[in-house]
Design a protein around this motif. Structure first.
Motif, short mmCIF file in Angstrom:
data_model
loop_
_atom_site.label_atom_id
_atom_site.label_comp_id
_atom_site.label_asym_id
_atom_site.label_seq_id
_atom_site.Cartn_x
_atom_site.Cartn_y
_atom_site.Cartn_z
N ALA A 14 0.83 -1.21 0.00
CA ALA A 14 0.00 0.00 0.00
C ALA A 14 0.86 1.25 0.00
O ALA A 14 0.54 2.25 -0.67
CB ALA A 14 -0.94 -0.01 1.20
N PHE A 15 1.97 1.23 0.73
CA PHE A 15 2.86 2.39 0.79
C PHE A 15 3.53 2.62 -0.56
O PHE A 15 3.63 3.77 -1.04
CB PHE A 15 3.92 2.19 1.87
CG PHE A 15 4.90 3.32 1.97
CD1 PHE A 15 4.56 4.49 2.64
CD2 PHE A 15 6.16 3.22 1.39
CE1 PHE A 15 5.46 5.54 2.72
CE2 PHE A 15 7.06 4.26 1.47
CZ PHE A 15 6.72 5.43 2.14
N CYS A 16 3.97 1.53 -1.20
CA CYS A 16 4.65 1.66 -2.49
C CYS A 16 3.71 2.20 -3.57
O CYS A 16 4.16 2.87 -4.52
CB CYS A 16 5.22 0.31 -2.92
SG CYS A 16 6.60 -0.25 -1.90
N LYS A 17 2.41 1.92 -3.42
CA LYS A 17 1.44 2.36 -4.43
C LYS A 17 0.58 3.52 -3.92
O LYS A 17 -0.52 3.76 -4.41
CB LYS A 17 0.54 1.19 -4.82
CG LYS A 17 1.30 0.05 -5.48
CD LYS A 17 0.39 -1.11 -5.85
CE LYS A 17 1.17 -2.22 -6.55
NZ LYS A 17 0.32 -3.37 -6.93
N ARG A 18 1.11 4.26 -2.96
CA ARG A 18 0.34 5.31 -2.29
C ARG A 18 -0.08 6.42 -3.24
O ARG A 18 -1.08 7.11 -3.00
CB ARG A 18 1.14 5.89 -1.12
CG ARG A 18 2.41 6.60 -1.52
CD ARG A 18 3.27 6.93 -0.30
NE ARG A 18 4.48 7.65 -0.65
CZ ARG A 18 5.58 7.04 -1.11
NH1 ARG A 18 5.60 5.74 -1.30
NH2 ARG A 18 6.66 7.75 -1.41
N ALA A 20 -2.91 -1.67 -1.97
CA ALA A 20 -2.05 -2.86 -2.05
C ALA A 20 -2.57 -3.87 -3.05
O ALA A 20 -1.82 -4.74 -3.52
CB ALA A 20 -1.93 -3.50 -0.67
N ALA A 21 -3.86 -3.78 -3.41
CA ALA A 21 -4.48 -4.74 -4.34
C ALA A 21 -4.65 -4.16 -5.74
O ALA A 21 -5.30 -4.78 -6.59
CB ALA A 21 -5.83 -5.20 -3.79
N ASP A 75 3.66 -6.42 -12.09
CA ASP A 75 3.42 -7.07 -10.79
C ASP A 75 3.65 -8.57 -10.85
O ASP A 75 4.24 -9.17 -9.95
CB ASP A 75 1.99 -6.79 -10.32
CG ASP A 75 1.87 -5.47 -9.57
OD1 ASP A 75 2.91 -4.96 -9.13
OD2 ASP A 75 0.74 -4.97 -9.42
N PHE A 76 3.18 -9.21 -11.89
CA PHE A 76 3.24 -10.66 -11.95
C PHE A 76 4.57 -11.18 -12.47
O PHE A 76 4.89 -12.35 -12.31
CB PHE A 76 2.10 -11.21 -12.83
CG PHE A 76 0.74 -10.91 -12.28
CD1 PHE A 76 0.24 -11.65 -11.21
CD2 PHE A 76 -0.03 -9.89 -12.79
CE1 PHE A 76 -1.01 -11.36 -10.67
CE2 PHE A 76 -1.28 -9.60 -12.26
CZ PHE A 76 -1.77 -10.33 -11.20
N SER A 77 5.37 -10.31 -13.06
CA SER A 77 6.68 -10.73 -13.55
C SER A 77 7.78 -10.49 -12.52
O SER A 77 8.88 -11.00 -12.64
CB SER A 77 7.02 -9.99 -14.85
OG SER A 77 7.08 -8.59 -14.62
N ASN A 132 4.65 -6.63 -3.72
CA ASN A 132 4.15 -5.55 -4.56
C ASN A 132 2.64 -5.59 -4.72
O ASN A 132 2.01 -4.55 -4.95
CB ASN A 132 4.79 -5.62 -5.96
CG ASN A 132 6.27 -5.33 -5.93
OD1 ASN A 132 6.76 -4.74 -4.99
ND2 ASN A 132 6.97 -5.78 -6.97
N LEU A 133 2.07 -6.79 -4.61
CA LEU A 133 0.65 -6.95 -4.90
C LEU A 133 0.03 -7.92 -3.89
O LEU A 133 0.55 -9.01 -3.67
CB LEU A 133 0.46 -7.49 -6.33
CG LEU A 133 -0.98 -7.75 -6.78
CD1 LEU A 133 -1.76 -6.44 -6.85
CD2 LEU A 133 -0.99 -8.46 -8.13
#
Length: 601
Positions: A280-284, A323-324, A330-332, A339-340
């Motif tokens: 969540a912080f990384c994608k804030r 976070a979602a 993300d998947f690689s 990350n997810l």
């Protein structure tokens, strides 16, 4: 661990009935919530779990609580009469031990949920429990391990550091044992009922009532039979029987092994919380999608594999939803899990955050709960305890009144109150878990008021008979004047304690059920610490001499003031709890075949 269910149904509803009628009997036989046997294999519903397994666990709890209360119920009496501690010191030591005993389960629950599983944690730590009880029996039996009796001139020699060290080492070894057994045993018992099956879910609601019934039956034997032996026969025998009972509890638990359903340990819950916070912080700086359906979630099969039901999205704490959010790469990424996160993982963190205010509101109740086995007992020791001409009631035995009330009311609550009230309210539990707890908190206030009034009457009786300065004399006032406060405490437990057990088991994430039970125990334990702290603060304010509320001469003290203070604090706490519970949203679980949320009531 990848589970393979040979004849598992392709789909079924969370109620386990509508779609199940269309499936062959053989397909319905497999438990579909991720439960396995001791060797990690899928289990059949007809051969495992439910009451056939739960009864062994309740039987083990009966013996374990007999052991625990066989020590705890009369501990303050042993400390004051044999170790020759003051009332304030003994009360603080008893509260501190009780507090540690009820806080340590957080550690035991963490390792059980994360790594070892509930079964192996219970089986292993029970051995430590038995060793602690055996050492405590030695401490109270061997003359060199305790101080000599009081002299004829009234001088009572204090226990040496070595004697106290051995005694408290044994006592706190019991705490370690309780830390692994207590939270896991109850959660393990509830795990024997599949939440996705309507009939088993109904039985699980009854399980908590009958679990507490078995617990109280064990406590009642301790409060009556064991306390009488300790007061009138010997402390060695009175503490030795709990050691035997705990060994029996372990044996009873092991006998039921083939019937148990096990949940696969899910790894550290702290790591799972950290992953959500980091993601969540990384994608804030990202913007949430307009629909929660665009957030990341896994298929049912993957969530069931680890015994975790999918949770519906909620609108509270929305910053964690980031976070979602799915973004390119993300998947690689090798660090995808950091990350997810799935919607269910995010909602699990929200659950933990949202139950913390409820937990904080339980602390004051823990302070009130601590008085039953400490100050209440000391009150009774100064009163007329005779029944007939030859029998005298041990002061600690009056705690059995609380358990008698509980074992009487719990079957009535389960078999009469819930069915009748559920027809009126529409809730399958009759009233919600938080309403049940709230009513128990209200009754605890009444118990403190009753205790204050009775203590005032006891002091007045001592004054009227010229016994204010005779703390060892028996005041001509029947111990049965204490009945109202014990009865109200018992009724309060039926609502508040059982309600807390249900709430903290049900509302935590599925993979941290032992942790949920530990949270409930921890609230009571921290309450014991707070009781000790409150006593220390009051002593500091009122002075440690004759003006103290907790002076060694209880007739010159002011326990009634203490009870009134607890009543006021409990009233303030109830007001705060009412606001918290009104704003609380229950855990919402997605059904298997659709996205309608199932909200427990």
């Amino acid at each position: 661990m990848e589970l393979s269910y040979p004849s598992a149904p392709a789909s079924r509803s969370s109620d386990g009935d509508s779609n199940s009628r269309m499936l062959p009997p053989r397909q319905l036989d497999w438990v579909s919530d991720g439960s396995v046997d001791l060797h990690g294999r899928p289990v059949r519903r007809a051969l495992t779990g439910c009451w056939r397994a739960a009864l062994f666990i309740i039987g083990g709890e009966f013996s374990e609580r007999l052991s625990y209360y066989g020590i705890a119920s009369n501990l303050i009496t042993y400390m004051t009469t044999v170790l020759h501690e003051s009332l304030a010191s003994a009360a603080k030591n008893a509260n501190n031990w009780s507090g540690v005993t009820l806080v340590v389960p957080l550690v035991g629950a963490f390792f059980a949920d994360a790594y070892f599983g509930k079964y192996w944690t219970i089986a292993t730590v029970s051995g430590v429990y038995v060793i602690g009880l055996l050492l405590l029996t030695l401490s109270v039996s061997v003359s060199s391990l305790k101080p000599p009796p009081c002299a004829t001139d009234g001088i009572c020699p204090r226990a040496s550091r070595g004697q106290l060290g051995f005694f408290f080492f044994s006592l706190y070894l019991i705490s370690v044992g309780t830390g692994g057994v207590k939270p896991c045993l109850e959660a393990f018992g509830a795990d024997q009922f599949e939440e996705e099956n309507r009939e088993e879910r109904r039985m699980k609601a009854s399980f908590f009532n009958w679990w507490y019934f078995g617990l109280c039956m064990g406590a009642m034997v301790a409060f009556t039979f064991l306390v009488y032996i300790q007061d009138n026969v010997s402390w060695g025998l009175g503490f030795g029987i709990p050691a035997i009972a705990m060994a029996f509890a372990l044996a009873t638990f092991m006998v039921g092994t083939k019937y148990y359903r096990h949940k696969v340990p899910a790894g550290s819950p702290l790591t799972r919380v950290a992953k959500v916070v980091v993601a969540a912080f990384c994608k804030r700086r990202m913007t949430l999608p307009h629909s929660p359906d665009l957030l990341y979630e896994v298929i049912d099969k993957e969530s069931i594999r680890v015994g975790r039901r999918k949770l519906s999205h909620t609108d509270n704490l929305r910053f964690l939803d980031k976070a979602a959010i799915i973004e390119d790469g993300d998947f690689s990424s090798n660090q995808c899990s950091w990350n997810l996160c799935t919607v269910t993982q995010v909602e699990e963190v929200k659950l933990i955050v949202c139950i913390l205010p409820v937990w904080l509101a339980m602390l004051t109740y823990g302070v009130v709960f601590a008085q039953t086995s400490t100050i209440f007992t000391k009150q009774g020791s100064t009163m007329d305890r005779k029944m007939g001409s030859n029998f005298e009631i041990p002061a600690a035995s009056l705690q059995s009144i609380t358990t008698i009330v509980i074992v009487t009311l719990l079957p009535i609550y389960d078999r009469a109150f819930v069915p009748i009230v559920s027809r009126l309210t529409g809730h399958r539990r009759g009233i919600t878990m938080l309403q049940r707890i709230g009513f128990g908190l209200f009754l605890s206030i009444l118990s403190m008021i009753a205790a204050a009034i009775t203590e005032r009457k006891r002091i007045d009786a001592a004054r009227d008979h010229g016994l204010l300065d005779s703390p060892t004399s028996i005041i001509p006032l029947s111990i049965f004047w204490l009945l109202p406060q014990y009865i109200l405490s018992g009724i309060s437990d039926v609502f508040a304690i059982v309600g807390q057990q249900e709430f903290f088991y049900d509302q935590v994430p599925d993979t941290t059920r032992s942790f949920g039970m530990a949270l409930y125990l921890c609230a009571i334990g921290v309450g014991s610490f707070l009781s000790s702290l409150l006593i220390t603060i009051i002593e500091t304010i009122t002075g440690a001499g004759s003006r103290s509320w907790f002076t060694s001469n209880i007739n010159r003290g002011h326990l009634d003031y203490f009870y009134w203070l607890l009543a006021v604090l409990s009233t303030m706490n109830l007001i705060m709890y009412s606001m918290i519970s009104h704003a609380y949203d229950y855990k919402a679980v997605e059904k298997r075949n659709d996205h309608d949320a199932e909200k427990p009531v």
